[in-house]
Design a protein around this motif. Structure first.
Motif, short mmCIF file in Angstrom:
data_model
loop_
_atom_site.label_atom_id
_atom_site.label_comp_id
_atom_site.label_asym_id
_atom_site.label_seq_id
_atom_site.Cartn_x
_atom_site.Cartn_y
_atom_site.Cartn_z
N ARG A 89 0.78 -1.30 -0.03
CA ARG A 89 0.11 0.00 0.12
C ARG A 89 0.87 1.21 -0.02
O ARG A 89 0.48 2.29 -0.50
CB ARG A 89 -0.87 0.11 1.06
CG ARG A 89 -1.91 -1.22 1.48
CD ARG A 89 -2.90 -1.39 0.15
NE ARG A 89 -2.51 -1.78 -0.88
CZ ARG A 89 -2.13 -3.08 -1.21
NH1 ARG A 89 -2.38 -4.05 -0.40
NH2 ARG A 89 -1.79 -3.43 -2.54
N ASP A 90 1.84 1.41 0.70
CA ASP A 90 2.88 2.43 0.73
C ASP A 90 3.32 2.59 -0.46
O ASP A 90 3.56 3.83 -1.14
CB ASP A 90 3.84 2.36 1.86
CG ASP A 90 3.59 2.11 3.35
OD1 ASP A 90 2.22 2.58 3.47
OD2 ASP A 90 4.31 1.91 4.14
N GLU A 91 3.78 1.72 -1.23
CA GLU A 91 4.46 1.87 -2.84
C GLU A 91 3.56 2.31 -3.69
O GLU A 91 3.80 3.33 -4.29
CB GLU A 91 4.79 0.46 -3.06
CG GLU A 91 5.56 0.48 -4.68
CD GLU A 91 6.81 1.47 -4.73
OE1 GLU A 91 7.04 2.01 -5.88
OE2 GLU A 91 7.45 1.55 -3.77
N ARG A 94 3.06 6.14 -2.91
CA ARG A 94 4.13 6.61 -3.45
C ARG A 94 3.89 6.79 -4.92
O ARG A 94 4.43 8.00 -5.47
CB ARG A 94 5.61 5.83 -3.12
CG ARG A 94 5.94 6.24 -1.83
CD ARG A 94 7.41 5.70 -1.64
NE ARG A 94 7.45 4.32 -1.65
CZ ARG A 94 7.25 3.71 -0.49
NH1 ARG A 94 6.83 4.05 0.56
NH2 ARG A 94 7.41 2.22 -0.54
N GLU A 95 3.69 5.69 -5.62
CA GLU A 95 3.56 5.86 -7.17
C GLU A 95 2.32 6.90 -7.68
O GLU A 95 2.52 7.80 -8.32
CB GLU A 95 3.08 4.52 -7.61
CG GLU A 95 4.39 3.55 -7.45
CD GLU A 95 3.94 2.21 -8.26
OE1 GLU A 95 2.71 2.07 -8.82
OE2 GLU A 95 4.65 1.39 -7.92
N PHE A 96 1.25 6.94 -6.91
CA PHE A 96 0.13 7.68 -7.04
C PHE A 96 0.62 9.27 -6.72
O PHE A 96 0.30 10.04 -7.89
CB PHE A 96 -1.07 7.51 -6.08
CG PHE A 96 -2.15 8.47 -6.21
CD1 PHE A 96 -2.88 8.35 -7.38
CD2 PHE A 96 -2.27 9.30 -5.35
CE1 PHE A 96 -4.16 9.27 -7.46
CE2 PHE A 96 -3.39 10.32 -5.55
CZ PHE A 96 -4.45 10.18 -6.58
N ILE A 97 1.33 9.61 -5.68
CA ILE A 97 1.66 10.83 -5.32
C ILE A 97 2.76 11.35 -6.45
O ILE A 97 2.70 12.50 -6.96
CB ILE A 97 2.32 11.00 -3.76
CG1 ILE A 97 1.06 10.97 -2.90
CG2 ILE A 97 3.16 12.27 -3.75
CD1 ILE A 97 1.66 10.75 -1.49
N ASP A 98 3.80 10.29 -6.95
CA ASP A 98 4.80 11.02 -7.87
C ASP A 98 3.89 11.19 -9.19
O ASP A 98 4.18 12.05 -9.90
CB ASP A 98 5.58 9.67 -8.19
CG ASP A 98 6.61 9.55 -7.08
OD1 ASP A 98 6.59 10.27 -6.25
OD2 ASP A 98 7.12 8.55 -7.13
N ARG A 123 -4.26 8.39 -16.94
CA ARG A 123 -2.96 7.50 -16.69
C ARG A 123 -2.89 7.68 -14.91
O ARG A 123 -2.64 6.65 -14.33
CB ARG A 123 -1.87 8.14 -17.32
CG ARG A 123 -1.79 7.68 -18.53
CD ARG A 123 -0.46 7.96 -19.36
NE ARG A 123 -0.96 8.80 -20.61
CZ ARG A 123 -0.74 9.90 -20.82
NH1 ARG A 123 -0.12 10.77 -20.17
NH2 ARG A 123 -1.10 10.38 -21.98
N VAL A 124 -3.00 8.91 -14.44
CA VAL A 124 -2.68 8.94 -12.86
C VAL A 124 -3.59 7.91 -12.01
O VAL A 124 -3.32 7.25 -11.27
CB VAL A 124 -3.10 10.46 -12.48
CG1 VAL A 124 -3.03 10.48 -10.73
CG2 VAL A 124 -1.77 11.14 -13.02
N THR A 125 -4.97 7.94 -12.40
CA THR A 125 -5.84 7.11 -11.74
C THR A 125 -5.77 5.63 -11.91
O THR A 125 -6.55 4.91 -11.30
CB THR A 125 -7.20 7.67 -11.79
OG1 THR A 125 -7.66 7.73 -13.13
CG2 THR A 125 -7.40 9.07 -11.39
N SER A 126 -5.05 5.23 -13.03
CA SER A 126 -4.97 3.88 -13.40
C SER A 126 -3.97 2.99 -12.53
O SER A 126 -3.81 1.79 -12.62
CB SER A 126 -4.76 3.58 -14.84
OG SER A 126 -3.38 4.09 -15.12
N ILE A 127 -3.56 3.52 -11.40
CA ILE A 127 -2.57 3.05 -10.59
C ILE A 127 -3.29 2.07 -9.84
O ILE A 127 -4.45 2.07 -9.47
CB ILE A 127 -1.85 3.91 -9.75
CG1 ILE A 127 -0.86 4.97 -10.54
CG2 ILE A 127 -1.13 3.19 -8.62
CD1 ILE A 127 -0.13 5.99 -9.72
#
Length: 127
Positions: A89-91, A94-98, A123-127
């Motif tokens: 979840r942390d990862e 982090r990917e979402f915030i990046d 693209r951002v919300t497809s994480i």
């Protein structure tokens, strides 16, 4: 003694169906699965289980799968599993915030747009 119940999922998708394997991996990751190895993952057991028959249907459509309810053998093992869930979840966050930072930077770039904001947001919300 361990207190949480987990769903252990093993699956195998036919080799020709690479796109199906990726779609299955994404769906399971979206459900919060933690992979122990290829084709073997754990999900938190949430009750009531929504539409379990539907879940089995999409798992079995193009391959084989087994879903088992399980518990950790002791508190130490449960803590290891919980740590893996937390790390995943942390990862993801982090990917979402990046990606959010990339999105903000793209908007701020001299008012020039190389892609539409809607596509970037997708693209951002497809994480």
């Amino acid at each position: 003694m361990a207190t949480s119940s987990w769903l252990l999922l093993t699956y195998k998708v036919r080799p020709k169906l690479g796109a199906k394997r990726i779609a299955l991996w994404r769906r399971l990751k979206g459900m919060g699965a933690v992979y122990l190895q290829n084709g073997v993952c754990l999900l938190q057991d949430r009750r009531p289980r929504p539409r379990a028959e539907d879940d089995r249907e999409w798992l079995l459509r193009d391959g084989e799968s087994v879903i088992l309810e399980t518990v950790a053998v002791d508190r130490l093992q449960e803590e290891k599993v919980l740590a893996r869930f937390q790390a995943d979840r942390d990862e993801s966050y982090r990917e979402f915030i990046d990606k959010c930072g990339d999105f903000d930077a793209a908007i701020a770039r001299n008012g020039q747009r190389t892609t539409s904001p809607t596509l970037s947001l997708r693209r951002v919300t497809s994480i």
